[in-house]
Design an enzyme around this catalytic site. Sequence first.
Site, PDB file in Angstrom:
ATOM      1  N   ASP A 110       3.457   6.514  -7.064  1.00 34.24           N
ATOM      2  CA  ASP A 110       2.478   7.409  -7.666  1.00 34.24           C
ATOM      3  C   ASP A 110       3.032   7.904  -9.145  1.00 34.24           C
ATOM      4  OD1 ASP A 110       0.680   6.957  -5.692  1.00 34.24           O
ATOM      5  OD2 ASP A 110       1.133   8.876  -4.824  1.00 34.24           O
TER       6      ASP A 110
HETATM    7  N1  URA Z   1       3.158   7.894  -0.771  1.00 32.45           N
HETATM    8  C1  URA Z   1       2.847   8.630  -1.572  1.00 32.45           C
HETATM    9  O1  URA Z   1       2.074   9.379  -1.409  1.00 32.45           O
HETATM   10  N2  URA Z   1       3.153   8.263  -2.983  1.00 32.45           N
HETATM   11  C2  URA Z   1       3.994   7.478  -3.334  1.00 32.45           C
HETATM   12  O2  URA Z   1       4.194   7.255  -4.628  1.00 32.45           O
HETATM   13  C3  URA Z   1       4.835   6.767  -2.322  1.00 32.45           C
HETATM   14  C4  URA Z   1       4.368   6.942  -1.022  1.00 32.45           C
END
Ligand code: URA
Length: 240
Positions: A110
């Site tokens: 993310d």
């Molecule tokens: N889980 C999440 O919530 N975000 C990420 O970037 C990776 C795993």
Amino acid sequence: MAISTTRLDRFISDYCQVNRKSVRLMLAQKRVYVDGLLATDIGKVVDKFSYITMDNEVLQANKAHYIMLNKPIGVVCATKDEKHKTVIDLLVDKFDDEITTNLHIVGRLDLNTSGLVLLTNDSRWSERLTSPEHKVAKCYQVTLEDPLTAEYISAFANGMYFSYEEITTQPAKLLIISTYQAQVTLTEGRYHQIKRMFGRFRNKVVALHRHSIGQLSLDEGLSLGESRVLTADEVVNVAD
Ligand code: URA
């Protein structure tokens, strides 16, 4: 993104603009080599990384590239974006255009997650790392807004039902490191998975950092935004 393969006779026929009968003759005359070995089988399967020569002339020599990046928060895991800097933008000063334009991301993070991101042009390798059946472990350091309790451990291990996708998450390992910090190991990569799993406890993830994928740990010598090419051993052993 499956790597596309083709038969050797088709490759040569397209490349040299000759019919298949001529290709058969070329192979019988022992003029063609694939990856350094004499090729006589018209049905031999080749792909974009097969090194193919005829009469010592190179017909195809594509190199596979494997890169690790320490992604900072605020950089998007995409190849193009209107609003944010992308992981590719972080590589362009260091790697040739010919390399960066063909890379894809092996398991996105993310926007507000930092840490290990792998990039490659070898889709067979990335599939091995991301396909659910291989269950390659991805390890994250998580900081929470509220204190952790032991009940999180079993909830993560038992899996959680996500109604939107109609799936139950694979068993995940949660190790409590301190009151607000945990290490979570996933073998899959659902949308916002870690945030949603802690969301079941109404506990907000305030920091998330991926430090390993399979056998490969983020190189501690890489500052945020820095990258390096993987060694041959890392490429081969990552999914063991
Ligand atoms: N889980 C999440 O919530 N975000 C990420 O970037 C990776 C795993």
